[in-house]
Design a protein around this motif. Structure first.
Motif, PDB file in Angstrom:
ATOM      1  N   SER A   1       4.459  13.622   3.005  1.00  0.00           N
ATOM      2  CA  SER A   1       3.248  12.912   3.357  1.00  0.00           C
ATOM      3  C   SER A   1       3.147  11.555   2.695  1.00  0.00           C
ATOM      4  CB  SER A   1       2.036  13.752   2.979  1.00  0.00           C
ATOM      5  OG  SER A   1       2.066  13.966   1.598  1.00  0.00           O
ATOM      6  N   THR A   2       4.208  11.089   2.035  1.00  0.00           N
ATOM      7  CA  THR A   2       4.144   9.757   1.456  1.00  0.00           C
ATOM      8  C   THR A   2       4.539   8.737   2.512  1.00  0.00           C
ATOM      9  OG1 THR A   2       4.807  10.733  -0.600  1.00  0.00           O
ATOM     10  CG2 THR A   2       4.893   8.349  -0.465  1.00  0.00           C
ATOM     11  N   SER A   3       3.831   7.617   2.497  1.00  0.00           N
ATOM     12  CA  SER A   3       4.015   6.694   3.603  1.00  0.00           C
ATOM     13  C   SER A   3       5.258   5.848   3.432  1.00  0.00           C
ATOM     14  CB  SER A   3       2.813   5.785   3.705  1.00  0.00           C
ATOM     15  OG  SER A   3       2.814   4.909   2.608  1.00  0.00           O
ATOM     16  N   ARG A   4       5.698   5.343   4.536  1.00  0.00           N
ATOM     17  CA  ARG A   4       6.853   4.475   4.591  1.00  0.00           C
ATOM     18  C   ARG A   4       6.429   3.320   5.484  1.00  0.00           C
ATOM     19  NH1 ARG A   4      10.428   4.837   8.527  1.00  0.00           N
ATOM     20  NH2 ARG A   4       9.523   6.785   9.183  1.00  0.00           N
TER      21      ARG A   4
ATOM     22  N   LEU B   1       0.849  -1.193   0.000  1.00  0.00           N
ATOM     23  CA  LEU B   1       0.000   0.000   0.000  1.00  0.00           C
ATOM     24  C   LEU B   1       0.886   1.244   0.000  1.00  0.00           C
ATOM     25  CD1 LEU B   1      -2.678  -0.907   2.684  1.00  0.00           C
ATOM     26  CD2 LEU B   1      -2.870  -1.058   0.220  1.00  0.00           C
ATOM     27  N   VAL B   2       0.383   2.277  -0.652  1.00  0.00           N
ATOM     28  CA  VAL B   2       1.056   3.571  -0.573  1.00  0.00           C
ATOM     29  C   VAL B   2       0.045   4.533   0.027  1.00  0.00           C
ATOM     30  CG1 VAL B   2       2.102   5.455  -1.833  1.00  0.00           C
ATOM     31  CG2 VAL B   2       2.499   3.115  -2.558  1.00  0.00           C
ATOM     32  N   ILE B   3       0.460   5.175   1.082  1.00  0.00           N
ATOM     33  CA  ILE B   3      -0.470   6.030   1.808  1.00  0.00           C
ATOM     34  C   ILE B   3       0.043   7.456   1.750  1.00  0.00           C
ATOM     35  CG2 ILE B   3      -1.456   6.534   4.056  1.00  0.00           C
ATOM     36  CD1 ILE B   3      -1.306   3.564   4.638  1.00  0.00           C
ATOM     37  N   GLN B   4      -0.826   8.358   1.345  1.00  0.00           N
ATOM     38  CA  GLN B   4      -0.445   9.766   1.307  1.00  0.00           C
ATOM     39  C   GLN B   4      -1.414  10.574   2.138  1.00  0.00           C
ATOM     40  OE1 GLN B   4      -0.149  10.476  -2.947  1.00  0.00           O
ATOM     41  NE2 GLN B   4       1.894  11.252  -2.577  1.00  0.00           N
TER      42      GLN B   4
ATOM     43  N   GLN C   1      -0.485  14.047  -6.997  1.00  0.00           N
ATOM     44  CA  GLN C   1      -0.578  12.781  -6.281  1.00  0.00           C
ATOM     45  C   GLN C   1      -1.153  11.702  -7.191  1.00  0.00           C
ATOM     46  OE1 GLN C   1      -2.356  13.643  -2.547  1.00  0.00           O
ATOM     47  NE2 GLN C   1      -3.135  11.598  -2.371  1.00  0.00           N
TER      48      GLN C   1
ATOM     49  N   ASP D   1      -4.919   9.158   1.430  1.00  0.00           N
ATOM     50  CA  ASP D   1      -5.118   8.528   0.136  1.00  0.00           C
ATOM     51  C   ASP D   1      -4.371   7.212   0.146  1.00  0.00           C
ATOM     52  OD1 ASP D   1      -6.679  10.309  -1.626  1.00  0.00           O
ATOM     53  OD2 ASP D   1      -5.182  11.733  -0.901  1.00  0.00           O
TER      54      ASP D   1
ATOM     55  N   LEU E   1       2.980   4.402 -10.695  1.00  0.00           N
ATOM     56  CA  LEU E   1       3.420   3.284  -9.859  1.00  0.00           C
ATOM     57  C   LEU E   1       3.198   1.965 -10.579  1.00  0.00           C
ATOM     58  CD1 LEU E   1       2.071   4.336  -6.402  1.00  0.00           C
ATOM     59  CD2 LEU E   1       4.436   4.154  -7.090  1.00  0.00           C
TER      60      LEU E   1
ATOM     61  N   PRO F   1       7.059   1.650  -1.821  1.00  0.00           N
ATOM     62  CA  PRO F   1       6.579   2.987  -1.483  1.00  0.00           C
ATOM     63  C   PRO F   1       7.654   4.046  -1.634  1.00  0.00           C
ATOM     64  CG  PRO F   1       5.872   1.394   0.140  1.00  0.00           C
ATOM     65  CD  PRO F   1       6.785   0.684  -0.814  1.00  0.00           C
TER      66      PRO F   1
ATOM     67  N   THR G   1       7.847   6.311  -4.748  1.00  0.00           N
ATOM     68  CA  THR G   1       6.817   7.300  -5.062  1.00  0.00           C
ATOM     69  C   THR G   1       7.419   8.686  -5.021  1.00  0.00           C
ATOM     70  OG1 THR G   1       5.716   6.003  -3.392  1.00  0.00           O
ATOM     71  CG2 THR G   1       4.380   7.552  -4.624  1.00  0.00           C
TER      72      THR G   1
END
Lengths: 431, 426
Positions: B42-45, A52-55, B11, A73, B18, B24, B27
Motif C-alpha cells: 500500500s505504499t505509493s509509487r 509525497l508518500v501515500i499509504q 506506518q 495517509d 523518512l 517514496p 519507505t
C-alpha cells in the motif's frame, strides 16, 4: 502542470487593461509577460507531488451495498508546503465519496483522508491512480502528478436471503429432534435407545433390548449427518441473463449461501464448484465454521462469462471431488437448448452415483406475458410465452424422468425454495 | 474490516524515518494487513514522468523533427534560385521568362526588373523599351505615368481599360485560338520572325488611325498590333504571352519575335508588379479593420489569450478517467419477446394458436387429473363431462384449424381462457 481559474481570470481582466491603457501592444506584452512570470514562479515554488508518500489503509472487504471506509495517509517529505487537491480515483461501481479531497500539507506533515465506498457491484475493486494537484503560492498554476498505491476491496455477495435462515433453522431443529421427540420417519440413522413413552410408534420398539431390560425400549432415529453437498454454479452464458433485474448468477449465489448456511448447521459438509468452460472457483473440505466465509470469498469475484457451458467438464469435476454418494445442487437454467445439448447426454453418469437437484430461477415475466390478451400484439406475446413455458415443462419432465429433482422459483422466492427442497430431502432421509 | 492499529503504528514509524529528500521507494513496506487474502502493498509509487523521463521520451521525436527541419532547409536553399512567376525575368518555370531575359542580355541589352512604375521609368530616357507583361496587376494610377513615359512600350494581353490609356488608338476586337501563325503583315519584326505562336486577344486600330500595323491575323483583326505613340517610339500590343515564355521560346520564330519586340532599344525595363499590388494601392476605400479603433485588435488578442488560459484550466483533468469493464445486461425474457415479434411480423397464426392451445390443454389436463399424454379424444371427453358444451365445439376449440386472421386469434385466446375458467369452476 495545470493552470488555475485565477490565471484565466487575470487573462480576461487583461483585456480591460489592454483596451484602456494607450500603447496597447506594449501593455499587452507587459500584462502577458507578468502572467507568464507568475505562472513560472508558481510552477517552481509549488510543493513537489513526487515528494509525497501515500499509504493506503482501511477496509479490505464489504458486502454489496454496505458502506465501508478506506483511508489514504499522505506524508509530505518535501521541503515545500503542498497545497491543493487530491483525487483518489476508484472505478465507478466502487461508489467512492468523496473522490476529491482538499490537501494542505506543511513539510513533514501527515494527513489521513477518508473515502467511503458504497459498492454497486460484486467483485474485487481496485483503485486507479491518486492524482495530486499542488498549487503554487500565487495560485496561478499548479504541479500535477500521480501516485500508484495498490489496494483491493473485495465486495462480497449481499446474502439477502439471510432473513430466511432463522425459520429454516427452526425447521431443521425440528428434524433434528432437539425440540420434539425423535420419531421414526425423520431420518434413517440410528441414534439411541430410550424408554417407551405413550405415543411412540410401536413399530420402533426394539424387542431385543426390551427383552434384556425389564422395560419397553424404543429406538430413536435422527437425520443423517456428515453428508456431502456439492454446490455447482454454472457461470456460462445462461447465468448472465437478468431475471427481474438480477442476473441468474446472483440469485444462484444467494440461494447457494442460504443452503450452505443451513447445511453447515445441519452438520453436512459443503463444497463449491463454479464452472463454465473452465473452473472459476472451488471450495473443498472447509470446516463447518469456516465454510460460509470461504464460500463468500470464493463467490465474490465470480462473473458470468459469455460462453456455452461445458456440461461434460462440469460432470467430470463433480465426479472427481465426490467419491461417496452426495447431494449435487446444480444452479443453472432450464434453457431447452443448453440442457438438451449439454446436460442431458452426460447426466446419467452423475445421477447414477449422486442425488442431483437442479435449481433454476424462473422468470415471472413469462407468466406476465402469457396472461396478455386483448390485442394481437399481446396475444402473440402470450403465445411465445406459452411456447417457452412448454419448453421448460418438457425440460423439467425430461430431467425428472432421469431422477433429477427440479426446483424452480421466481427470484424473490428462489433461495427459500432451494433451502426447502434440501430440508425435504433431509426429512425424507434421501441424502 | 479495518486496518489493525499495529499497522498504523508501523506506518507512523516509517514516516518518522523518512528524510526530506528520500524517495517514496525507500519507505519500508508496512502494510496494514487484515486476515483477508490479496492484501496489496500500500505504499505509493509516483507514476508521473520526471524531467529525465520526459526528455527520454521526447528526444526521439525531437531528433526526427530536427532532421526534417534540416532537410527542408537544404531543399529550400537549393530551390531558392528557382523562382516562379508568369513572364518574370528571373523565373525558371515554364511560364517564366528567364530564357528571354538571358537572350536579351547576351545581345547587350540591359534588362532591369522593376516592380513599380515610379521606381524605374522616371529617368529612363527615350532609349528604352518598357515591357508590361502583366498589365492588370498594375495599380490604375501607374497607367498615367506609363502613358507619358518616353520610349517603346510592349504590353501583353491588355484589357479595354489598359488599352484606352496606353494605346488609345487601338481597340480590342475579340479573340483567336493560339497556334502557329503566319505574320501576314509588313512589320519588319514579324517578317523576320516568320511563323510564331501567337493568338489570344485580337486588336484593331480605331478608324482613322494611321501607321498602325496588325499582324498574325486569323482573319480580320491581328493578335499583334504595333502603332506609333504620341510621346515618340511605338507601342506594341501582344494578344498572348506564349511566344515569350521559357516553355515556347525555342519553338518556330518565337525567339526572333521576342528579341525583335524587346531588343530594339539598349535597355529593357521589365515591369513585374508583385501580386496584389493593384488591390493594395488601387482601392482607396478603407476596410473595416482600418476603421476599428486602435485598441480593438490588441484587446481581441488579449481576449484570445484569456480564453486560451481558461480553456487550459478547464481542460486539465485531475487524473485520467477510470475505465471499468461492465457486466452484460441481457433480460432473460428478451428471446421470448423477440419470438413474439417474429410471429407477429410473419403472421404465424398457426404456430401462435398451437402454442396457446397446447398451454391451455396442459392446464386442463392438470385440473382434470388426466395423464400428461392423454389423447385428444380423451381430453375432449373429459372436458365435455365437466362443462355443458357440445363435444364438437370443445374439440374445435382445443384441436381446431388455425385462425384465419389476428382478430380470430385474439378471440381464440379469450375462448380458451373462458373454457379453462369454466372447467375450474365446475
Amino acid at each position: 502542470m495545470a493552470l488555475t481559474g485565477r490565471a484565466g481570470l487575470l487573462g480576461l481582466l487583461g483585456v480591460l487593461v489592454v483596451a484602456v491603457i494607450p500603447r496597447h501592444l506594449l501593455t499587452l506584452a507587459v500584462v502577458d509577460g507578468a502572467l507568464a512570470v507568475g505562472i513560472v514562479v508558481d510552477l517552481t515554488r509549488a510543493g513537489r507531488v513526487r515528494d509525497l508518500v501515500i499509504q493506503r489503509g482501511g477496509s479490505q472487504s464489504t458486502r454489496l451495498g454496505e458502506p465501508t471506509t478506506v483511508t489514504l495517509d499522505v506524508v509530505n517529505t518535501g521541503r515545500r508546503r503542498v497545497r491543493g487537491r487530491l483525487r483518489d480515483a476508484w472505478p465507478p461501481s466502487a461508489g467512492s465519496r468523496p473522490d476529491r479531497h482538499a490537501l494542505e500539507l506543511p513539510p513533514g506533515a501527515r494527513r489521513r483522508l477518508e473515502t467511503v465506498l458504497v459498492p454497486t457491484r460484486r467483485g474485487d475493486r481496485r483503485p486507479s491512480a491518486v492524482t495530486v494537484r499542488s498549487i503554487g503560492p500565487l495560485g496561478l498554476a499548479a504541479r500535477q502528478g500521480r501516485h500508484q498505491a495498490a489496494w483491493s476491496v473485495r465486495v462480497l455477495p449481499p446474502f439477502t436471503s439471510r432473513r430466511f435462515l432463522p425459520e429454516r433453522l427452526a425447521r431443521l431443529r425440528l428434524l433434528d429432534g432437539l425440540v420434539t421427540a425423535n420419531v421414526r420417519g425423520q431420518g434413517t440413522e440410528f441414534d439411541s435407545l430410550r424408554e417407551y413413552v405413550v405415543g411412540d410408534d410401536v413399530r420402533s420398539i426394539d424387542w431385543r433390548a426390551t427383552a434384556r431390560r425389564q422395560d419397553v425400549v424404543v429406538r430413536t432415529w435422527r437425520p443423517e449427518r456428515d453428508r456431502r453437498i456439492v454446490l455447482v454454479l454454472d457461470t456460462g452464458r445462461t447465468s448472465a441473463a437478468r431475471v427481474g433485474d438480477i442476473p441468474r448468477l446472483d440469485s444462484a449465489l444467494d440461494a447457494a449461501l442460504l443452503l450452505a448456511a443451513l447445511a453447515a448447521r445441519a452438520g453436512d459438509r459443503v463444497d463449491l464448484l463454479a464452472v463454465d468452460r473452465v473452473q472459476r472457483a472451488s471450495v473443498e473440505g472447509a470446516s463447518r465454521t469456516e465454510v460460509l466465509p470461504r464460500l463468500v470469498q470464493a463467490m465474490a469475484p465470480l462473473e458470468s462469462v459469455l460462453v456455452e457451458s461445458d456440461a461434460r467438464r462440469l460432470v467430470v469435476e463433480v465426479l472427481r471431488r465426490a467419491r461417496r454418494r452426495c447431494l449435487v445442487v446444480l444452479f443453472t437454467s432450464l434453457d431447452r437448448a443448453a440442457v438438451e445439448e449439454g446436460l442431458l447426454p452426460v447426466l446419467p453418469s452423475l445421477t447414477s452415483r449422486h442425488l442431483v437437484v437442479l435449481a433454476a430461477v424462473s422468470d415471472p415475466r413469462l407468466a406476465e406475458l402469457a396472461r396478455g390478451r386483448g390485442d394481437a400484439a399481446a396475444v402473440y406475446d402470450a403465445s411465445a410465452a406459452e411456447q417457452a413455458r412448454a419448453e421448460t415443462r418438457w425440460v423439467t419432465a425430461e430431467l425428472r424422468r432421469r431422477g433429477v429433482e427440479v426446483v424452480t422459483a421466481p427470484p424473490t422466492e428462489f433461495a427459500p425454495a432451494v433451502a426447502d427442497a434440501y430440508l425435504e430431502l433431509k426429512a425424507a432421509g434421501r441424502l | 474490516m479495518s486496518a489493525p492499529a499495529a499497522g498504523l503504528d508501523a506506518q507512523q514509524r516509517a514516516v518518522d524515518t523518512l528524510t526530506p529528500k528520500s524517495t517514496p521507494k525507500s519507505t519500508p513496506k508496512s502494510t496494514p494487513r487484515s486476515t483477508l487474502p490479496a492484501s496489496p502493498g500500500s505504499t505509493s509509487r509516483s507514476t508521473s514522468p520526471t524531467v529525465a523521463d520526459l526528455w527520454r521520451a521526447a528526444r526521439g521525436p525531437l531528433a526526427a523533427a530536427a532532421a526534417l527541419l534540416i532537410v527542408a532547409t537544404l531543399v529550400a536553399l537549393v530551390n531558392s534560385r528557382r523562382t516562379a512567376g508568369a513572364l518574370d525575368p528571373t523565373a525558371t518555370d515554364p511560364s517564366g521568362a528567364r530564357a528571354l531575359a538571358q537572350l536579351l542580355r547576351d545581345r547587350g541589352v540591359v534588362v532591369d526588373r522593376i516592380e513599380t512604375v515610379e521606381g524605374g521609368t522616371a529617368n529612363a530616357g527615350a532609349d528604352v523599351t518598357i515591357f508590361v507583361p502583366l498589365p492588370d496587376r498594375l495599380p490604375p494610377a501607374a497607367y498615367g505615368s506609363l502613358a507619358t513615359s518616353p520610349g517603346d512600350l510592349v504590353v501583353v494581353n491588355p484589357d479595354i481599360g489598359v488599352l484606352s490609356v496606353l494605346a488609345p488608338a487601338a481597340r480590342p476586337d475579340g479573340s483567336a485560338p493560339e497556334g502557329a501563325r503566319q505574320p501576314a503583315c509588313a512589320l519588319p519584326v514579324a517578317v523576320t520572325a516568320g511563323v510564331a505562336d501567337v493568338g489570344g486577344s485580337t486588336y484593331q486600330p480605331k478608324p482613322g488611325v494611321t501607321g498602325a500595323v496588325g499582324c498574325y491575323a486569323a482573319g480580320g483583326a491581328g493578335s499583334l498590333l504595333a502603332m506609333p505613340r504620341s510621346t515618340g517610339g511605338t507601342v506594341t500590343v501582344l494578344g498572348s504571352p506564349t511566344a515569350l515564355t521559357n516553355a515556347s521560346l525555342d519553338r518556330l520564330g518565337n525567339a526572333a519575335l521576342a528579341l525583335g519586340l524587346l531588343g530594339a532599344k539598349a535597355r529593357v525595363l521589365w515591369l513585374v508588379p508583385p501580386a496584389g499590388a493593384a488591390v493594395a494601392a488601387g482601392s482607396h476605400d478603407r476596410t473595416v479593420t482600418e476603421l476599428l479603433p486602435a485598441w480593438v485588435r490588441p484587446a481581441l488578442l488579449q481576449l484570445l489569450i484569456g480564453v486560451g488560459l481558461i480553456a487550459l484550466w478547464r481542460a486539465r483533468r485531475l487524473g485520467p478517467v477510470v475505465a471499468e469493464s461492465l457486466p452484460v445486461v441481457v433480460r432473460a425474457a428478451e428471446a421470448v419477446e423477440g419470438r413474439a415479434r417474429l410471429y407477429r411480423v410473419a403472421g404465424a397464426r398457426d404456430r401462435a394458436a398451437e402454442a396457446l392451445r397446447s398451454g391451455a390443454r396442459s392446464r386442463l389436463i392438470d385440473s382434470l387429473g388426466l395423464p400428461p399424454d392423454a389423447s385428444p379424444a380423451a381430453v375432449t371427453e373429459a372436458v365435455t363431462g365437466r362443462v355443458r358444451r357440445p363435444s364438437a365445439a370443445v374439440d374445435d376449440l382445443l384441436y381446431g384449424p388455425p385462425p384465419h386472421d389476428d382478430a380470430a386469434l385474439v378471440r381464440l385466446a379469450d375462448a380458451l381462457d373462458a373454457l379453462d375458467e369454466e372447467v375450474r369452476r365446475q
